[in-house]
Design an enzyme around this catalytic site. Structure first.
Site, PDB file in Angstrom:
ATOM      1  CB  THR A  46      86.927  66.068  56.950  1.00 53.55           C
ATOM      2  OG1 THR A  46      86.360  67.051  56.835  1.00 53.55           O
ATOM      3  CG2 THR A  46      88.444  66.307  56.316  1.00 53.55           C
ATOM      4  CE1 TYR A 134      78.325  66.910  60.202  1.00 55.38           C
ATOM      5  CE2 TYR A 134      79.421  64.777  60.088  1.00 55.38           C
ATOM      6  CZ  TYR A 134      79.105  65.849  59.546  1.00 55.38           C
ATOM      7  OH  TYR A 134      79.997  66.070  58.453  1.00 55.38           O
ATOM      8  CE  LYS A 163      81.189  69.347  61.090  1.00 59.20           C
ATOM      9  NZ  LYS A 163      81.656  68.429  60.198  1.00 59.20           N
ATOM     10  CB  VAL A 208      83.524  70.525  63.686  1.00 51.18           C
ATOM     11  CG1 VAL A 208      84.299  69.297  63.198  1.00 51.18           C
ATOM     12  CG2 VAL A 208      83.274  70.486  65.071  1.00 51.18           C
TER      13      VAL A 208
END
Length: 296
Positions: A46, A134, A163, A208
């Site tokens: 993001t 991740y 995540k 998240v």
């Protein structure tokens, strides 16, 4: 550091010329903390991490850390093209004062699980702070297998969680089954907001969330509703699902997210370094989206 609750994956506000808008970033951090964020994640997907130099990444992180001022932990994205790139970014983030680092697997080359395990161990060596791995197979095409996650939980104590930006709830369940027998405190968090309730009911620790930049109250409330077993959790989820199509306004999604954030007054302007076609078209789609939902 405990990775749980609602952690916004921060947008990186920019000036019209593409330079980092540090004042807007500091304001976003302050607002998200005030609205109940449990932690902050700069320089993830993001945050357009691919578009910034090492010096710019450090500048973004310095602003986030100074603005957070220890009120919530900061999980810094440090993903790079190679293990050496990621190690250097991880060491720099730790030196800046990040509480932990978030790392993708090696990018470009598809490598076996043993090599990915070595990558994360090398990042942990360089960082000296906890590592969160991740998993975003939709972009990396390198999924983190349950076997790999289980090995990390069993053999690499410096890796504290994962995540999972995955579309399949079964992938979250598989990760939980692979890691929790080895380490009950190994954190699993969702990366897609529509999966938050189901993932948390299965045992995940929170999320998240990129959409938390735009709709922090709704996302904080949804995670709290699931945690507390509230009767209104379905309504809280419905409010989030009603906004989830904001990710479809552009491809990649970040310019559209920024355009809506700007229309809502969350950031000053929609500038992105990512190309998603003519800027005017993205701004018009965002304005139409906001008007249709009565927001702003």
């Amino acid at each position: 550091m405990r990775l749980s609750g609602l952690w916004p994956a921060l947008l990186t506000p920019l000036h019209e010329d593409g330079a980092i808008d540090h004042d807007a970033l500091a304001g976003l951090v302050t607002d998200l903390i005030a609205r109940g964020a449990d932690g902050l994640v700069p320089l993830g997907s993001t945050g357009e991490f691919t578009e910034f130099s090492g010096a710019e990444r450090r500048a973004v992180l310095d602003t986030v850390l100074a603005s957070a001022a220890g009120r919530v932990p900061v999980l810094a994205g440090v993903s790079g093209l190679s293990t050496n790139d990621t190690r250097a970014l991880a060491a720099d983030a730790a030196e800046a004062g990040a509480d932990a680092v978030l790392a993708l697997p090696p990018l470009y080359w598809k490598v076996p699980d043993d090599r990915v395990f070595e990558h994360f161990s090398a990042v942990a060596d360089a960082a000296g702070v906890p590592v969160v791995v991740y998993d975003f197979p939709g972009l990396t095409a390198q999924p983190l297998s349950p076997g790999l996650l289980g090995r990390l939980a069993a053999e690499e104590p410096r890796v504290i969680g994962a995540k999972l930006t995955v579309r399949d709830l079964l992938a979250v369940i598989a990760a939980l089954r692979a890691t929790r027998p080895h380490r009950p405190d190994f954190a699993i968090v969702a990366g897609f907001e529509d999966l938050i309730p189901a993932a948390m009911w299965a045992g995940a620790d929170g999320a998240v969330s990129g959409l938390a930049n735009l709709f922090p109250d709704e996302l904080v409330d949804l995670v709290a509703a699931v945690r507390e077993g509230r009767a209104d959790v379905a309504e809280a989820h419905r409010r989030v699902l009603a906004a989830f199509d904001v990710t479809e306004l552009s491809a990649p999604a970040i310019p559209g997210l920024k355009a809506v954030a700007a229309a809502l007054g969350r950031i000053p302007r929609a500038t992105s370094r990512l190309s998603a076609g003519p800027q005017e078209a993205v701004l018009a789609a965002a304005a139409e989206w906001v008007a249709a939902r009565g927001r702003g």
